[in-house]
Design a protein around this motif. Structure first.
Motif, PDB file in Angstrom:
ATOM      1  N   PRO A 156      -5.508  11.459  -6.051  1.00 41.46           N
ATOM      2  CA  PRO A 156      -5.427  10.066  -6.972  1.00 41.46           C
ATOM      3  C   PRO A 156      -4.050   9.562  -6.543  1.00 41.46           C
ATOM      4  N   ILE A 157      -4.070   8.397  -6.696  1.00 43.11           N
ATOM      5  CA  ILE A 157      -2.560   7.730  -6.290  1.00 43.11           C
ATOM      6  C   ILE A 157      -1.985   7.176  -7.563  1.00 43.11           C
ATOM      7  N   ASP A 167       1.474   5.076  -0.553  1.00 41.98           N
ATOM      8  CA  ASP A 167       0.155   5.290  -0.270  1.00 41.98           C
ATOM      9  C   ASP A 167      -0.213   5.159   1.496  1.00 41.98           C
ATOM     10  N   ARG A 168       0.903   4.813   2.088  1.00 38.10           N
ATOM     11  CA  ARG A 168       1.159   4.578   3.437  1.00 38.10           C
ATOM     12  C   ARG A 168       1.767   5.813   4.044  1.00 38.10           C
ATOM     13  N   ALA A 169       2.279   7.011   3.295  1.00 38.47           N
ATOM     14  CA  ALA A 169       2.816   8.107   3.703  1.00 38.47           C
ATOM     15  C   ALA A 169       1.691   9.367   3.526  1.00 38.47           C
ATOM     16  N   ILE A 170       2.346  10.451   4.142  1.00 35.46           N
ATOM     17  CA  ILE A 170       1.212  11.376   4.264  1.00 35.46           C
ATOM     18  C   ILE A 170       0.737  12.020   2.879  1.00 35.46           C
ATOM     19  N   GLY A 171       1.619  12.148   1.739  1.00 32.25           N
ATOM     20  CA  GLY A 171       1.051  12.717   0.610  1.00 32.25           C
ATOM     21  C   GLY A 171       0.132  11.955  -0.205  1.00 32.25           C
ATOM     22  N   PHE A 172       0.177  10.707  -0.096  1.00 34.24           N
ATOM     23  CA  PHE A 172      -0.755   9.905  -0.772  1.00 34.24           C
ATOM     24  C   PHE A 172      -1.715   8.961   0.135  1.00 34.24           C
ATOM     25  N   ALA A 173      -1.650   9.203   1.304  1.00 37.11           N
ATOM     26  CA  ALA A 173      -2.444   8.171   2.112  1.00 37.11           C
ATOM     27  C   ALA A 173      -3.840   8.940   1.999  1.00 37.11           C
ATOM     28  N   TRP A 354      11.087   8.146   4.272  1.00 40.98           N
ATOM     29  CA  TRP A 354      11.423   8.209   3.071  1.00 40.98           C
ATOM     30  C   TRP A 354      10.676   9.525   2.165  1.00 40.98           C
ATOM     31  N   GLU A 355       9.627   9.839   2.598  1.00 43.70           N
ATOM     32  CA  GLU A 355       8.611  10.776   1.734  1.00 43.70           C
ATOM     33  C   GLU A 355       9.244  12.039   2.406  1.00 43.70           C
ATOM     34  N   MET A 356       9.723  12.151   3.598  1.00 43.01           N
ATOM     35  CA  MET A 356      10.192  13.338   3.932  1.00 43.01           C
ATOM     36  C   MET A 356      11.463  13.866   3.321  1.00 43.01           C
ATOM     37  N   VAL A 357      12.322  12.847   3.184  1.00 36.66           N
ATOM     38  CA  VAL A 357      13.636  12.951   2.523  1.00 36.66           C
ATOM     39  C   VAL A 357      13.356  13.385   0.932  1.00 36.66           C
ATOM     40  N   PHE A 358      12.298  12.862   0.544  1.00 34.88           N
ATOM     41  CA  PHE A 358      11.992  12.833  -1.060  1.00 34.88           C
ATOM     42  C   PHE A 358      11.379  14.400  -1.298  1.00 34.88           C
ATOM     43  N   ARG A 359      10.319  14.672  -0.186  1.00 33.80           N
ATOM     44  CA  ARG A 359       9.803  16.033  -0.415  1.00 33.80           C
ATOM     45  C   ARG A 359      10.362  17.074  -0.271  1.00 33.80           C
TER      46      ARG A 359
END
Ligand code: HEM
Length: 568
Positions: A156-157, A167-173, A354-359
């Motif tokens: 769920p996003i 929503d375009r990155a791995i975690g929420f795509a 950015w998702e990678m930096v974040f996670r």
């Protein structure tokens, strides 16, 4: 009263509550929309008499309240009550309209475990977060059913994730070809064992820098705020693997300050329980938490920051720099070198990077802080671990990542901390049922969010003897049981499992092992009389120590500054 006011008050405000809630509730509803659709023409055609207006408004309020109470009476609360055929899954009703939303504000994993026990629903519990239908399990076999099922391969996003382009990155795509392409790219160019090994020297450098900072602070202040150093090292580690740059946070540049602020703001925004995600009418009316507004500011800053790094890499590539084939190159180089079939547009690259930096930043730092806290509270475990490390490292002084597999007690300590303090006690991000499915024998309709309470599983006395006791020995093969924590054994799956299992688990685990081994080899860790170790939890995006760890780090006899700084 003017007809317009009639229309606004009766025809829009009250039905909107129900209609908006319904739009999020289920695809298979209809009974609730009838009175709303009938009320609108009725309202607009009524005569203008204030007594009748009041009566009608009261009637509508009454009908709305009755409908809400009817929904609320169902097990699991109002979002489940909207289902035409109801549900057989037990669960708490919570409050009318908002359901169990208030319970998610504190330690949601502990509260959900309590509710599951109260409702005899450990296997599967239904509850409502406003309009959102949710199921949660606290047992391993159902956790496997959910995490490994193709029906739950989506997430769920959250609105904040969408505003921040996740929503375009791995975690929420959404599960599909774009997500598969991203996972493949990340697996090949960031998380492959060869890549992880190629970046060891950067991790070693950052660890040395962290150790040096701890030593200086200990000498000057007599106590060390460990989290500060862990966060700096983890941010630099990931910045180095992803963007090929690091920062000196002791003398930060404007860019370094900005970067830290952006990461912090992102954690706050994604970690917040956003009412607008679950109460569509509420979110539509007002953004009380200012999440949308803050996300827009942050998204613009992130785009500018990451785009400038991509542009620099592009320029360097045009001038004959790294081409992405070198094991030493960073993730931006790898993305720019993708062939036409896999190529990402700049907006998607920004989201993924950015998702990678974040996670990659918070999880490793949080886990290591918990490990050090437990080691300070258990000096006998600390001594045993130091003896093991000394035995493997010998007079060499330096620890390399190839030593890590020879340290079974270190693995056991890390596993025990992952069990007691999983960084994602609810596995951070939920899953979403993409079609109707049966879970533990119950019908779960499409659109239902699914959670796994990993914390409840890892504290279950039926699975773990003395679950609240810190006892790493339980993971030593010769004493207890060795467990695959990478998603193969749902009794302890801190990285999730199935298609959406954490892709960064090997990198995260390698980093934490190296840090702990070197920190323990270099220092003896003890508590400070003015700062007793407090194991209270604070659940944000990850579950961290509520009171940051403040401890003493005393250099061990064999470790000299020269050796500590050797690899810098
Ligand atoms: C101690 C370290 C870490 C822990 C405990 C952790 C935990 C998790 C968990 C529980 C999930 C959800 C899995 C599921 O739904 O089954 C997840 C997903 C994810 N993690 Fe990690 N993680 C860690 C380190 C990292 C690192 C270092 C990175 C990247 C640099 C990373 C990137 C991701 C991504 C991109 C996802 C989304 C996967 C998807 O939806 O396909 N994680 N992580």
């Amino acid at each position: 009263m003017a007809p317009l006011s009639w229309f606004l008050m009766g025809g829009i405000v009250f039905p909107t509550f129900t209609l908006a809630a319904d739009m999020h509730a289920t695809a298979g509803r209809s009974h609730d929309q009838t009175w709303w659709s009938l009320s609108l023409p009725l309202l607009t055609s009524l005569p203008i008499e204030s007594g009748k207006v009041t009566m009608l408004i009261m009637l509508m309020v009454f009908m709305w309240v009755c409908t809400m109470m009817m929904y609320w009476a169902a097990p699991g609360g109002n979002a489940w009550g909207r289902l035409p055929r109801g549900s057989s899954i037990p669960g708490p009703r919570g409050f009318p309209v908002i359901g169990t939303l208030l319970d998610m504000a504190g330690l949601a994993h502990v509260r959900l475990a309590q509710l599951a026990s109260e409702c005899s629903a450990r296997t599967l519990m239904a509850f409502s977060l406003g309009d959102t239908r949710v199921i949660v399990t606290s047992v391993p076999n159902v956790a496997r059913e959910i995490l490994c099922s193709s029906a739950f391969a989506d997430r769920p996003i959250k609105a904040s994730a969408r505003h921040l382009l996740f929503d375009r990155a791995i975690g929420f795509a959404p599960y599909g070809s774009h997500w598969r392409n991203l996972r493949r790219i990340a697996a090949t160019h960031l998380f492959m064992p060869k890549r992880i090994a190629a970046h060891e020297r950067y991790r070693q450098q950052q660890t040395s820098r962290m150790i040096d900072g701890i030593r200086v602070t200990m000498n000057s202040k007599g106590v060390v705020p460990v989290r500060l150093y862990l966060q700096r090292a983890s941010l630099n580690n990931i910045m180095c693997s992803v963007f090929g740059r690091t920062y000196d946070f002791s003398f930060p540049t404007e860019e370094a300050v900005k970067l830290q602020a952006m990461v912090r703001e992102g954690f706050d925004l994604l970690g917040a329980v956003n009412w607008a995600d679950h109460l569509s009418w509420f979110g539509g009316l007002l953004d009380v938490q200012r999440i949308k507004e803050r996300c827009e500011v942050l998204a613009a800053d992130v785009k500018k920051f990451v785009q400038s790094i991509i542009d620099e890499h592009r320029l360097c590539k045009e001038n004959g720099g790294l081409q992405g084939g070198d094991g030493d190159s960073d993730f931006v180089d790898a993305l720019l070198a993708l062939d036409e079939k896999e190529k990402l547009c700049d907006a998607d690259m920004i989201a993924v990077l950015w998702e990678m930096v974040f996670r990659g930043t918070d999880t490793t730092a949080i886990l290591t802080e918990w490990i050090l806290a437990e080691l300070v509270l258990h000096p006998e475990v600390q001594c045993k671990l130091q003896a093991e490390i000394d035995g493997v490292v010998g007079s060499r002084g330096e620890i390399s990542e190839s030593d890590l597999p020879k340290l079974p007690y270190l693995q056991a300590v890390i596993k025990e901390v992952l069990r007691l303090h999983p960084p994602g006690p609810l596995l951070s991000w939920a899953r979403l049922a993409t079609h109707d499915v049966y879970v533990a024998g119950h019908h779960v309709p499409a659109g239902t969010s699914a959670m796994v309470n990993m914390w409840a599983i890892t504290h279950d006395p039926a699975i773990w003897a003395e679950p609240n006791t810190f006892r790493p020995e339980r993971f030593l093969a010769e004493v207890g049981q060795d467990i695959d924590i990478r998603g193969g054994d749902l009794r302890l799956a801190p990285f999730g499992a199935g298609r959406r299992v954490c892709p960064g688990r090997a990198l995260g685990y390698a980093t934490v092992q190296l840090w702990v081994a070197r920190l323990l080899h270099t220092f003896s860790w003890t508590s400070h009389p003015l700062h007793p170790v407090d194991l209270s939890e604070l659940l944000k995006l990850s579950c961290e120590m509520k009171s940051p760890l403040m401890v003493r780090a005393m250099p061990r006899p064999h470790s000299t500054p020269a050796h500590i700084l050797a690899v810098q």
